[in-house]
Scaffold this motif. Sequence first.
Motif, short mmCIF file in Angstrom:
data_model
loop_
_atom_site.label_atom_id
_atom_site.label_comp_id
_atom_site.label_asym_id
_atom_site.label_seq_id
_atom_site.Cartn_x
_atom_site.Cartn_y
_atom_site.Cartn_z
N ARG A 1 3.07 23.80 4.60
CA ARG A 1 4.28 23.06 4.95
C ARG A 1 4.62 22.18 3.75
O ARG A 1 3.87 21.25 3.42
CB ARG A 1 4.04 22.22 6.21
N ARG B 1 -1.58 20.37 -3.95
CA ARG B 1 -0.54 20.30 -4.98
C ARG B 1 -0.19 21.71 -5.40
O ARG B 1 -1.01 22.63 -5.29
CB ARG B 1 -1.03 19.50 -6.18
N ALA C 1 -3.94 18.18 2.19
CA ALA C 1 -2.83 18.11 1.24
C ALA C 1 -3.20 18.92 0.00
O ALA C 1 -4.34 18.88 -0.46
CB ALA C 1 -2.56 16.66 0.86
N ASP D 1 6.02 19.41 1.10
CA ASP D 1 6.28 17.96 1.22
C ASP D 1 7.76 17.70 1.36
O ASP D 1 8.59 18.36 0.87
CB ASP D 1 5.77 17.22 0.00
N ALA E 1 3.71 22.20 -3.33
CA ALA E 1 2.91 21.05 -2.87
C ALA E 1 3.21 20.85 -1.39
O ALA E 1 4.32 21.09 -0.93
CB ALA E 1 3.29 19.80 -3.66
N GLY E 2 2.19 20.48 -0.64
CA GLY E 2 2.40 20.25 0.79
C GLY E 2 1.09 20.10 1.52
O GLY E 2 0.08 19.68 0.96
N VAL E 3 1.13 20.50 2.79
CA VAL E 3 -0.03 20.40 3.67
C VAL E 3 -0.31 21.78 4.24
O VAL E 3 0.61 22.50 4.63
CB VAL E 3 0.25 19.40 4.82
#
Length: 155
Positions: A153, A107, A105, A155, A129-131
């Motif tokens: 990817r 930010r 994860a 959030d 923000a995501g993965v």
Amino acid sequence: MIFNKDALIELMQKVREIGIRELIIAHDRVEIRTGEPTGTGRALPATPAPSPAAAAEQPAPDAAPAGAAAPDKAAEAVAAPIPGMVFVAPGHDLNKRPLPGPGAAVREGDVVALVEAMKMFNEIYAPVAGVIDRIAASNQTMVKVGDPILFIRPD
């Protein structure tokens, strides 16, 4: 060298449609990659294009095969802003913290990679923000402006 963006997009779609996992077109050291690299260092055997009749029987390119997870089209590419040597996971940032790898994860604004050019390290930040979906560049390899480094990817 100049590439026609629309022709390049069409080529990449055709490559995906016929199932080629990796395509490298090298000309004056420009490489275009699509799909997951095989990691074998060997060229893949040529895959013939399907006949028009066979193509008509195949599902639309956007349709996932039955039982397969649909590809995540929402992953955002993080591209190299300058040419140089890229540092991605399992590398570390300028503060010796590990760079995030696939599944991590992040930010917006987190350092996700470094590009070294002329002995200067440039931090590459997460635009959202995501993965981390996948890392497209190999650690400590050369990238050119616009080369995808990794995909996030949101959030």
